[in-house]
Enzyme design. Sequence first.
Site, mmCIF file in Angstrom:
data_model
loop_
_atom_site.group_PDB
_atom_site.id
_atom_site.type_symbol
_atom_site.label_atom_id
_atom_site.label_comp_id
_atom_site.label_asym_id
_atom_site.label_seq_id
_atom_site.Cartn_x
_atom_site.Cartn_y
_atom_site.Cartn_z
ATOM 1 N N ALA A 63 7.344 -6.461 -7.814
ATOM 2 C CA ALA A 63 7.536 -5.069 -8.191
ATOM 3 C C ALA A 63 6.214 -4.338 -7.945
ATOM 4 O O ALA A 63 5.143 -4.951 -7.909
ATOM 5 C CB ALA A 63 7.944 -4.984 -9.652
ATOM 6 N N GLU A 111 12.347 -13.120 -7.459
ATOM 7 C CA GLU A 111 13.597 -12.876 -8.187
ATOM 8 C C GLU A 111 14.694 -12.380 -7.249
ATOM 9 O O GLU A 111 15.860 -12.753 -7.377
ATOM 10 C CB GLU A 111 13.341 -11.893 -9.331
ATOM 11 C CG GLU A 111 12.400 -12.527 -10.363
ATOM 12 C CD GLU A 111 12.057 -11.612 -11.517
ATOM 13 O OE1 GLU A 111 11.504 -10.527 -11.262
ATOM 14 O OE2 GLU A 111 12.336 -11.969 -12.665
ATOM 15 N N GLU A 131 3.810 -12.522 -13.188
ATOM 16 C CA GLU A 131 3.965 -11.455 -14.188
ATOM 17 C C GLU A 131 3.106 -11.621 -15.433
ATOM 18 O O GLU A 131 2.508 -10.667 -15.921
ATOM 19 C CB GLU A 131 5.439 -11.333 -14.604
ATOM 20 C CG GLU A 131 6.323 -10.656 -13.567
ATOM 21 C CD GLU A 131 6.973 -11.639 -12.612
ATOM 22 O OE1 GLU A 131 6.452 -12.767 -12.459
ATOM 23 O OE2 GLU A 131 7.999 -11.286 -12.016
HETATM 24 N N1 DAK Z 1 2.526 -3.781 -5.884
HETATM 25 C C1 DAK Z 1 1.888 -2.781 -5.255
HETATM 26 N N2 DAK Z 1 1.134 -2.955 -4.166
HETATM 27 C C2 DAK Z 1 1.018 -4.195 -3.676
HETATM 28 C C3 DAK Z 1 1.658 -5.292 -4.279
HETATM 29 C C4 DAK Z 1 2.460 -5.053 -5.438
HETATM 30 N N3 DAK Z 1 3.136 -6.011 -6.051
HETATM 31 N N4 DAK Z 1 1.335 -6.396 -3.590
HETATM 32 C C5 DAK Z 1 0.537 -6.000 -2.589
HETATM 33 N N5 DAK Z 1 0.339 -4.674 -2.645
HETATM 34 C C6 DAK Z 1 -0.465 -3.847 -1.755
HETATM 35 C C7 DAK Z 1 -1.953 -4.041 -2.039
HETATM 36 O O1 DAK Z 1 -2.334 -3.234 -3.117
HETATM 37 C C8 DAK Z 1 -2.546 -3.592 -0.727
HETATM 38 O O2 DAK Z 1 -2.536 -2.171 -0.678
HETATM 39 P P1 DAK Z 1 -3.805 -1.359 -0.084
HETATM 40 O O3 DAK Z 1 -4.957 -1.808 -0.887
HETATM 41 O O4 DAK Z 1 -3.877 -1.798 1.357
HETATM 42 O O5 DAK Z 1 -3.405 0.069 -0.278
HETATM 43 C C9 DAK Z 1 -1.543 -4.073 0.294
HETATM 44 O O6 DAK Z 1 -0.334 -4.289 -0.416
HETATM 45 C C10 DAK Z 1 -1.950 -5.394 0.934
HETATM 46 O O7 DAK Z 1 -2.212 -6.308 -0.118
HETATM 47 P P2 DAK Z 1 -3.558 -7.154 -0.211
HETATM 48 O O8 DAK Z 1 -4.675 -6.424 0.442
HETATM 49 O O9 DAK Z 1 -3.745 -7.544 -1.626
HETATM 50 O O10 DAK Z 1 -3.191 -8.404 0.690
HETATM 51 P P3 DAK Z 1 -3.732 -9.894 0.538
HETATM 52 O O11 DAK Z 1 -3.248 -10.623 1.720
HETATM 53 O O12 DAK Z 1 -5.191 -9.913 0.243
HETATM 54 O O13 DAK Z 1 -2.990 -10.460 -0.755
HETATM 55 C C11 DAK Z 1 -1.077 -10.858 -2.192
HETATM 56 C C12 DAK Z 1 -1.600 -10.617 -0.752
HETATM 57 C C13 DAK Z 1 0.438 -10.845 -2.142
HETATM 58 C C14 DAK Z 1 -1.537 -12.249 -2.651
HETATM 59 C C15 DAK Z 1 -1.654 -9.798 -3.128
HETATM 60 O O14 DAK Z 1 -1.336 -8.528 -2.564
HETATM 61 C C16 DAK Z 1 -1.040 -9.842 -4.497
HETATM 62 O O15 DAK Z 1 -1.411 -10.667 -5.325
HETATM 63 N N6 DAK Z 1 -0.140 -8.889 -4.749
HETATM 64 C C17 DAK Z 1 0.462 -8.765 -6.072
HETATM 65 C C18 DAK Z 1 1.484 -9.845 -6.284
HETATM 66 C C19 DAK Z 1 2.094 -9.752 -7.659
HETATM 67 O O16 DAK Z 1 1.388 -9.881 -8.669
HETATM 68 N N7 DAK Z 1 3.351 -9.519 -7.690
HETATM 69 C C20 DAK Z 1 4.134 -9.458 -8.934
HETATM 70 C C21 DAK Z 1 4.194 -8.048 -9.344
HETATM 71 S S1 DAK Z 1 4.886 -7.925 -10.978
HETATM 72 C C22 DAK Z 1 10.850 -6.806 -15.243
HETATM 73 C C23 DAK Z 1 11.334 -6.634 -14.013
HETATM 74 C C24 DAK Z 1 10.588 -6.985 -12.918
HETATM 75 C C25 DAK Z 1 9.345 -7.459 -13.062
HETATM 76 C C26 DAK Z 1 8.841 -7.618 -14.322
HETATM 77 C C27 DAK Z 1 9.590 -7.287 -15.416
HETATM 78 N N8 DAK Z 1 11.682 -6.492 -16.371
HETATM 79 C C28 DAK Z 1 13.079 -6.258 -16.125
HETATM 80 C C29 DAK Z 1 11.219 -6.693 -17.702
HETATM 81 C C30 DAK Z 1 8.596 -7.781 -11.905
HETATM 82 C C31 DAK Z 1 7.285 -7.769 -11.921
HETATM 83 C C32 DAK Z 1 6.507 -8.057 -10.757
HETATM 84 O O17 DAK Z 1 7.018 -8.350 -9.689
#
Ligand code: DAK
Length: 258
Positions: A63, A111, A131
Amino acid sequence: MGLLLYEEKGHVGILTINRPEALNALNSALIDALSVKLDEISATTIRCLIVTGTGEKSFVAGADISEMKDMNPEEAEAFSAAGNVAMEKVERLHMPVIAAVNGFALGGGLELALACDIRLCSENAMFGLPEVGLGIPPGYGGVQRLARIIGIAKAKELAFTTDRIKAPEALALGLVSAVYPLGELMDAAMQMADKIASNSPMGVWAAKVVANSSVGLPLTKTAGLEVPLFGECFNTNDQKQAMTAFLEKRKPEPFMGK
Ligand code: DAK
C-alpha cells in the site's frame, strides 16, 4: 497511461498494475480503479485472468506509504475497507486468477497475490509483510490467506518479523507454484492460463467455488458442496460433447462455456 493496463489475448485477460514510479504501490486512486476494473472483468467471458505489475522490479510494493502516513483513523478505515473489497473481488471472480509476481510483492502487494488463485514468480521476486515495522498490521487479509497457504506458524513468523523471502523459499513453502527467469514469466503464465482456458469454464468455475468455499472448514461441514455444482454441469453441452468424445476415443470439441 492509466494506473491499470488491461488486454485480452484469446480467452485470457492480462491486468497490469501500472504505477512504476512507486514500484506499483497501491494508492487509493489505484484501489478504486482496480475495484471498477474487476467489476468490468467479472462481466466478461474471459476464462482466466493474469495479474502482474509494470516493470522488471516490482509486482506491487505494498500500500502507498506516502498516502497512508498522514491519514486519520477514519480515512485509514475507508482506505482499508476499499482495499479489502478489491481483494475479495479478485478472489470471487468467476475465472481463475494467476498472479505473475515479477519482483517485490510486499505488504498489500503480497496480499493481492494471495487473493489470486495461483502464484507464479520470477527469480527476482521477493515476498514479505513489512506492515508491523510501519506501525500497522497486515490488513488486506494477508495473514489469514498466507496461513492457509503456508501454515500459521510461518505466516505469523513472516508477519511478526517482517522478514522477506526470496523466490526459492517461496517455492519451497508452496507460496508459489513455480519460479521462472524474469523474461519467461509472462509466457509461462500465459501457457498456464491458456491451458485453464481450454478446459470447460463451468467445470473450472465449480472447482474454484468448491475450493474457496471449503478452505479452512471441516469436511463434516463441506461434504457434498460439489453436488449442486456437479448437477449444474449436466445442463451444458460442454459436458455432453466431452464425455461423448471420450467414449468415441477422440478429442473433445473446444469448450463453449454452455
Ligand atoms: N509506498 C509508496 N511509495 C513506494 C512504496 C510504497 N509502498 N514502495 C516504494 N515506493 C517508492 C519509493 O518511495 C521510491 O519513490 P521515489 O523516492 O523515487 O519518489 C520508489 O518507489 C522506488 O523505491 P526505492 O527507491 O525505495 O527502491 P529500492 O529498490 O531501493 O527499494 C523496496 C525497493 C520495495 C525494497 C522499497 O521501496 C520498500 O521497502 N518499499 C516499501 C515496501 C513496504 O513497506 N511495503 C508495505 C507497505 S504497507 C490494511 C490494509 C493494507 C495494509 C495495511 C493495513 N488494513 C485493512 C488494516 C497494507 C499495508 C502495506 O502494504
